[in-house]
Scaffold this motif. Structure first.
Motif, short mmCIF file in Angstrom:
data_model
loop_
_atom_site.label_atom_id
_atom_site.label_comp_id
_atom_site.label_asym_id
_atom_site.label_seq_id
_atom_site.Cartn_x
_atom_site.Cartn_y
_atom_site.Cartn_z
N ILE A 164 0.72 -0.86 -0.42
CA ILE A 164 0.14 0.16 -0.05
C ILE A 164 1.08 0.98 0.24
CG2 ILE A 164 -2.14 1.47 1.46
CD1 ILE A 164 -3.45 -1.21 2.17
N ARG A 165 0.59 1.96 -0.68
CA ARG A 165 1.47 3.89 -1.12
C ARG A 165 0.58 3.85 -1.10
NH1 ARG A 165 5.78 2.68 -5.01
NH2 ARG A 165 4.86 0.63 -5.95
N TRP A 166 1.49 5.17 0.05
CA TRP A 166 0.75 5.72 1.27
C TRP A 166 1.28 7.59 0.92
CZ3 TRP A 166 -4.01 7.82 2.39
CH2 TRP A 166 -3.78 8.38 4.13
N ASP A 167 1.47 8.63 0.88
CA ASP A 167 0.82 10.19 0.80
C ASP A 167 0.02 11.09 1.68
OD1 ASP A 167 3.40 11.97 0.22
OD2 ASP A 167 1.93 12.87 -1.39
N ILE A 210 -6.84 3.15 -4.54
CA ILE A 210 -6.66 2.66 -6.47
C ILE A 210 -6.13 1.30 -6.98
CG2 ILE A 210 -6.15 2.81 -8.52
CD1 ILE A 210 -8.70 4.70 -7.27
N TYR A 211 -6.47 -0.26 -6.91
CA TYR A 211 -5.87 -0.97 -7.68
C TYR A 211 -4.70 -0.82 -8.39
CZ TYR A 211 -4.03 -5.78 -8.66
OH TYR A 211 -3.95 -7.35 -8.76
N THR A 256 -2.43 2.02 -4.30
CA THR A 256 -1.91 3.34 -4.22
C THR A 256 -3.94 3.87 -3.30
OG1 THR A 256 -1.03 3.91 -5.78
CG2 THR A 256 -2.02 6.00 -4.61
N ALA A 257 -2.67 4.33 -2.34
CA ALA A 257 -3.90 4.52 -0.87
C ALA A 257 -4.48 5.79 -0.62
CB ALA A 257 -4.33 4.70 0.16
N VAL A 258 -5.94 5.77 -0.79
CA VAL A 258 -6.53 7.01 -0.36
C VAL A 258 -7.07 8.79 0.34
CG1 VAL A 258 -7.23 7.87 -3.18
CG2 VAL A 258 -8.70 7.44 -1.67
N ASP A 259 -6.56 6.93 1.74
CA ASP A 259 -7.29 7.15 2.79
C ASP A 259 -7.04 6.06 3.91
OD1 ASP A 259 -8.03 8.78 4.99
OD2 ASP A 259 -10.32 8.44 4.96
N ILE A 260 -6.39 6.14 4.76
CA ILE A 260 -6.21 4.58 5.41
C ILE A 260 -7.07 5.63 7.00
CG2 ILE A 260 -4.48 3.85 6.77
CD1 ILE A 260 -3.09 3.80 4.24
N GLU A 261 -7.33 4.33 7.36
CA GLU A 261 -7.76 5.02 8.83
C GLU A 261 -7.47 3.70 9.82
OE1 GLU A 261 -11.89 5.35 9.42
OE2 GLU A 261 -11.77 6.22 7.96
N LEU A 262 -6.67 4.53 11.21
CA LEU A 262 -6.18 3.47 12.06
C LEU A 262 -7.55 2.93 13.21
CD1 LEU A 262 -2.97 2.62 13.93
CD2 LEU A 262 -3.83 4.04 15.09
N LEU A 263 -6.90 1.29 12.63
CA LEU A 263 -8.35 0.50 13.38
C LEU A 263 -7.96 0.49 15.06
CD1 LEU A 263 -9.99 -2.04 10.99
CD2 LEU A 263 -10.90 0.25 11.43
N GLU A 264 -6.37 -0.10 15.39
CA GLU A 264 -5.77 -0.25 16.46
C GLU A 264 -4.29 0.41 16.27
OE1 GLU A 264 -5.35 -4.90 18.43
OE2 GLU A 264 -7.37 -4.56 17.58
N GLU A 265 -3.62 0.05 17.32
CA GLU A 265 -2.57 0.50 17.34
C GLU A 265 -1.74 -0.74 17.44
OE1 GLU A 265 -0.83 3.76 20.49
OE2 GLU A 265 -2.49 5.34 19.13
#
Length: 143
Positions: free
Chosen positions: A94-97, A112-113, A133-142
């Motif tokens: 997962i690429r993330w900016d 997007i795949y 390529t991620a457009v959003d990531i949410e933390l569910l658990e540390e």
């Protein structure tokens, strides 16, 4: 191949590919809310078997564990994520900016795949995993 060799191989290849990484891959700015509304959960095996069918599609990963973090805030991150962490299986790139996440964090992601990504692992073996390529990531658990 042991885990250390795998990480070294992924690190060398992935870090070189991070420059210019941003949501959407092709320089096109994607709205996270639009991607999230259209994203589908696509089975791992389908992503690996049918790359051409799903390339460019919005994808939802409801839960994954980050097992490797590459990059930085200036150039973007790449996370290797296990979709089945309890079995150490079904890993994706997962690429993330955006914000920093840490190894062992449990996340939910939308993006997007981009097809499959092949890199040289330890002992000169090729490894292939889905590339998102991620457009959003949410933390569910540390972690």
């Amino acid at each position: 191949m042991d885990r250390r060799e795998f990480f070294i191989g992924l690190s060398a290849v992935t870090t070189a590919g991070l420059a210019g990484c941003s949501g959407g891959g092709g320089g096109e700015e994607l709205e996270p809310e639009e991607v999230k509304a259209n994203a589908e959960e696509i089975p791992y095996d389908d992503l690996m078997r049918n790359e051409d069918q799903y390339e460019g599609e919005e994808i939802h990963i409801p839960r994954g564990q980050i097992v490797q973090v590459l990059g930085d805030e200036d150039e973007g991150f790449a996370f290797r994520v296990y979709l089945k962490p309890e079995q150490y299986e079904d890993d994706v790139l997962i690429r993330w900016d955006g914000d920093r996440f840490l190894q062992d964090d449990i996340i939910e992601a939308w993006g997007i795949y981009d097809g499959i990504y092949t890199y040289e692992g330890g002992l000169n073996t090729e490894q292939t995993i889905p590339d998102i390529t991620a457009v959003d990531i949410e933390l569910l658990e540390e972690g």
